[in-house]
Design a protein around this motif. Structure first.
Motif, PDB file in Angstrom:
ATOM      1  N   ALA A  29       0.819  -1.212   0.000  1.00 58.60           N
ATOM      2  CA  ALA A  29       0.000   0.000   0.000  1.00 58.60           C
ATOM      3  C   ALA A  29       0.851   1.261   0.000  1.00 58.60           C
ATOM      4  CB  ALA A  29      -0.947   0.005   1.201  1.00 58.60           C
ATOM      5  N   SER A  30       2.124   1.154   0.377  1.00 62.14           N
ATOM      6  CA  SER A  30       3.057   2.269   0.225  1.00 62.14           C
ATOM      7  C   SER A  30       3.751   2.181  -1.124  1.00 62.14           C
ATOM      8  CB  SER A  30       4.108   2.267   1.335  1.00 62.14           C
ATOM      9  OG  SER A  30       3.508   2.427   2.600  1.00 62.14           O
ATOM     10  N   ARG A  31       4.331   1.011  -1.390  1.00 62.96           N
ATOM     11  CA  ARG A  31       4.949   0.752  -2.689  1.00 62.96           C
ATOM     12  C   ARG A  31       5.241  -0.736  -2.769  1.00 62.96           C
ATOM     13  NH1 ARG A  31       7.969   2.766   0.927  1.00 62.96           N
ATOM     14  NH2 ARG A  31       7.098   4.815   0.462  1.00 62.96           N
ATOM     15  N   SER A  32       5.231  -1.253  -3.987  1.00 62.66           N
ATOM     16  CA  SER A  32       5.468  -2.672  -4.197  1.00 62.66           C
ATOM     17  C   SER A  32       6.958  -2.978  -4.299  1.00 62.66           C
ATOM     18  CB  SER A  32       4.786  -3.100  -5.503  1.00 62.66           C
ATOM     19  OG  SER A  32       5.081  -4.435  -5.837  1.00 62.66           O
ATOM     20  N   LEU A  33       7.282  -4.225  -4.053  1.00 65.76           N
ATOM     21  CA  LEU A  33       8.539  -4.741  -4.584  1.00 65.76           C
ATOM     22  C   LEU A  33       8.434  -4.757  -6.103  1.00 65.76           C
ATOM     23  CD1 LEU A  33       9.073  -7.864  -2.264  1.00 65.76           C
ATOM     24  CD2 LEU A  33      10.187  -5.627  -2.064  1.00 65.76           C
ATOM     25  N   ILE A  34       9.569  -4.737  -6.794  1.00 63.05           N
ATOM     26  CA  ILE A  34       9.555  -4.905  -8.244  1.00 63.05           C
ATOM     27  C   ILE A  34      10.337  -6.170  -8.593  1.00 63.05           C
ATOM     28  CG2 ILE A  34       9.259  -2.446  -8.680  1.00 63.05           C
ATOM     29  CD1 ILE A  34      12.168  -2.284  -9.510  1.00 63.05           C
ATOM     30  N   THR A 160     -17.298   9.848  -4.990  1.00 59.94           N
ATOM     31  CA  THR A 160     -15.920   9.390  -5.138  1.00 59.94           C
ATOM     32  C   THR A 160     -15.497   8.602  -3.903  1.00 59.94           C
ATOM     33  OG1 THR A 160     -13.646  10.063  -5.678  1.00 59.94           O
ATOM     34  CG2 THR A 160     -14.903  11.527  -4.223  1.00 59.94           C
ATOM     35  N   VAL A 161     -14.806   7.500  -4.142  1.00 56.89           N
ATOM     36  CA  VAL A 161     -14.428   6.601  -3.060  1.00 56.89           C
ATOM     37  C   VAL A 161     -13.246   5.754  -3.522  1.00 56.89           C
ATOM     38  CG1 VAL A 161     -15.958   4.717  -3.794  1.00 56.89           C
ATOM     39  CG2 VAL A 161     -15.365   4.947  -1.368  1.00 56.89           C
ATOM     40  N   SER A 162     -12.478   5.269  -2.574  1.00 55.08           N
ATOM     41  CA  SER A 162     -11.411   4.316  -2.889  1.00 55.08           C
ATOM     42  C   SER A 162     -11.984   2.912  -2.943  1.00 55.08           C
ATOM     43  CB  SER A 162     -10.311   4.374  -1.820  1.00 55.08           C
ATOM     44  OG  SER A 162      -9.652   5.616  -1.867  1.00 55.08           O
ATOM     45  N   ALA A 163     -11.520   2.127  -3.913  1.00 59.37           N
ATOM     46  CA  ALA A 163     -11.960   0.728  -3.999  1.00 59.37           C
ATOM     47  C   ALA A 163     -11.577  -0.018  -2.731  1.00 59.37           C
ATOM     48  CB  ALA A 163     -11.344   0.062  -5.224  1.00 59.37           C
ATOM     49  N   THR A 164     -10.354   0.217  -2.262  1.00 57.75           N
ATOM     50  CA  THR A 164      -9.897  -0.244  -0.949  1.00 57.75           C
ATOM     51  C   THR A 164      -9.411   0.994  -0.212  1.00 57.75           C
ATOM     52  OG1 THR A 164      -9.196  -2.390  -1.825  1.00 57.75           O
ATOM     53  CG2 THR A 164      -8.280  -1.714   0.303  1.00 57.75           C
ATOM     54  N   SER A 165      -9.918   1.208   0.979  1.00 58.62           N
ATOM     55  CA  SER A 165      -9.674   2.484   1.652  1.00 58.62           C
ATOM     56  C   SER A 165      -8.215   2.648   2.053  1.00 58.62           C
ATOM     57  CB  SER A 165     -10.573   2.626   2.881  1.00 58.62           C
ATOM     58  OG  SER A 165     -10.292   1.640   3.855  1.00 58.62           O
ATOM     59  N   PHE A 166      -7.793   3.901   2.061  1.00 56.57           N
ATOM     60  CA  PHE A 166      -6.452   4.279   2.510  1.00 56.57           C
ATOM     61  C   PHE A 166      -6.214   3.768   3.926  1.00 56.57           C
ATOM     62  CE2 PHE A 166      -4.370   7.848   4.905  1.00 56.57           C
ATOM     63  CZ  PHE A 166      -3.072   7.643   4.461  1.00 56.57           C
ATOM     64  N   LYS A 167      -7.186   3.931   4.754  1.00 54.64           N
ATOM     65  CA  LYS A 167      -7.228   3.338   6.078  1.00 54.64           C
ATOM     66  C   LYS A 167      -8.691   3.210   6.483  1.00 54.64           C
ATOM     67  CE  LYS A 167      -7.116   7.160   9.374  1.00 54.64           C
ATOM     68  NZ  LYS A 167      -8.288   6.733  10.109  1.00 54.64           N
ATOM     69  N   PRO A 168      -9.102   2.124   7.084  1.00 56.77           N
ATOM     70  CA  PRO A 168      -8.306   0.985   7.558  1.00 56.77           C
ATOM     71  C   PRO A 168      -8.139  -0.149   6.554  1.00 56.77           C
ATOM     72  CG  PRO A 168     -10.513   0.787   8.403  1.00 56.77           C
ATOM     73  CD  PRO A 168     -10.493   2.046   7.585  1.00 56.77           C
ATOM     74  N   ALA A 192      -8.246   3.918  -7.288  1.00 60.80           N
ATOM     75  CA  ALA A 192      -7.823   2.511  -7.255  1.00 60.80           C
ATOM     76  C   ALA A 192      -6.369   2.362  -6.861  1.00 60.80           C
ATOM     77  CB  ALA A 192      -8.067   1.855  -8.615  1.00 60.80           C
ATOM     78  N   ALA A 193      -5.829   3.367  -6.157  1.00 62.91           N
ATOM     79  CA  ALA A 193      -4.419   3.319  -5.770  1.00 62.91           C
ATOM     80  C   ALA A 193      -4.084   2.050  -5.007  1.00 62.91           C
ATOM     81  CB  ALA A 193      -4.054   4.542  -4.928  1.00 62.91           C
TER      82      ALA A 193
END
Length: 396
Positions: A29-34, A160-168, A192-193
């Protein structure tokens, strides 16, 4: 000796990410491995620039491959995909393109959203737009309150809404929200971040009118590139807030050609493309999109949700403060509310890092987030290390 081809699909995918051998990376949720393949792809691309030998037509073809792959990922048409630099830009493109009238309304919930899906819409208040910020007493999107507002004959233009919330880190019922928006003549705009490439998204089935994603999280690639889906009929009702050669249709043979005639916007969301593209990021995300599509987002969704549920159950059994309200729809995240708030969460984060577990602190919560390259060993390590810290704190 076991080879990659002998492994299960998710074990084979995990083997492509050498970072999984270094720590339990529970922080997509912060950043992925690549993946390791990104090194070779990036080197080949940069060597072309170093040597001054490039084929720009091939680069443009690569961008179109990304456009087509992302369209497949979310069940859209490639003509409905624009290239951006991040989620924030995608959301702002949509917001700035709408022909707002004073008194038009936007529904959102700041309690669970990232600020970049708040300032975008607050910025429209200067045009007389009314932002209805619905409270969330339990960490869930207030679905019933939104449905009630939509059904009151109000002037809601956008929900407007996040598909999966920033928190929780919980899901919103996009199917129900999409149906209600369609019935009310409103548009559903999705951040969709935290979901693209991780949880299954179907813009048609969910009734989504616009969806913004970026490549550094669930798409397992770099910062500085995003993708924007806008339903074709919606896109073609919008006026781009800024315009460049790639956003217009002209009879031309080169990207630098100009036509003095009337402006004809490109069909669908491609009218929002501006300037040259991030070709390096395109090369990398073309590879990772191929990998994700091979697994399939329905399977990835089941995998990450099962791991998240196991993590939440294990932490709950150890007495840790899992944020999981009644009615919650699990996604790939687990958040903990730690006695002592943000400072205590930061202390737990440091403890996890010392024991090779990567997690994040967001506001007052400790947040774990899971992707397809995670497995049960990561979950077991996170539960054990967190419980160790929790038990030690309980004795203080």
């Amino acid at each position: 000796m076991t080879t990659v081809t002998d492994m299960s699909p998710f074990a084979a995918l995990r083997a492509r990410f050498p970072g999984t051998a270094q720590r339990a990376h529970l922080d997509v949720a912060s950043r992925s491995l690549i993946p390791a393949s990104s090194l070779d792809i990036a080197q080949a691309h940069l060597l072309e620039r170093v040597n001054g030998v490039i084929d720009k037509d091939r680069y443009f073809g690569l961008v179109e491959t990304v456009r087509q792959s992302f369209a497949r990922l979310v069940n859209a048409d490639p003509i409905e995909i624009a290239m951006t630099k991040n989620v924030s830009e995608g959301l702002n493109i949509v917001a700035a393109s709408i022909d707002w009238r004073p008194g038009d309304e936007v529904i959102l919930c700041s309690d669970i959203e990232h600020p970049n899906n708040l300032y975008t819409w607050r910025n429209q208040e200067r045009l007389g737009v009314v932002v209805r910020d619905l409270p969330s007493p339990d960490g869930l999107f207030p679905l019933q309150a939104a449905l009630d507002r939509l059904g009151e004959g109000s002037r809601v233009r956008v929900v407007t809404v996040s598909a999966t919330s920033f928190k929780p880190g919980l899901r919103t019922d996009l199917h129900a929200l999409g149906r209600a928006c369609r019935a009310a003549g409103a548009h559903l705009v999705v951040d969709a971040a935290q979901a693209a490439g991780i949880t299954h998204l179907d813009v048609e089935a969910m009734g989504i009118d616009a969806l913004a994603a970026s490549t550094q999280k669930g798409l397992c690639s770099l910062y500085g590139m995003g993708l924007l889906y806008v339903r074709r009929a919606f896109a073609e009702s919008l006026t781009p807030p800024y315009l460049a050669r790639f956003g217009v249709t002209i009879a031309a043979t080169h990207e630098a050609d100009y036509d003095k005639g009337p402006i004809h916007y490109k069909a669908g969301a491609q009218r929002f493309d501006v300037g040259n593209y991030n070709f390096l990021a395109s090369a990398l995300v073309a590879d990772t999109l191929s990998m994700l599509l091979a697994c399939g987002t329905p399977a990835i969704d089941r995998h990450v949700t099962a791991l998240a549920t196991s993590l939440a159950d294990g932490l709950t059994e150890r007495g840790c403060g899992v944020v999981r309200p009644a009615g919650a729809i699990m996604a790939n995240m687990v958040c903990l509310r730690i006695p002592g708030g943000g400072p205590a969460s930061a202390e737990l984060q440091r403890h996890l890092q010392e024991h090779r577990v990567q997690a994040a602190v967001r506001r007052d919560l400790l947040r774990f987030s899971i992707h397809a390259y995670n497995d049960r060993s990561d979950i077991d390590r996170a539960v054990a290390v967190t419980a160790q810290w929790h038990e030690r704190q309980s004795r203080v």
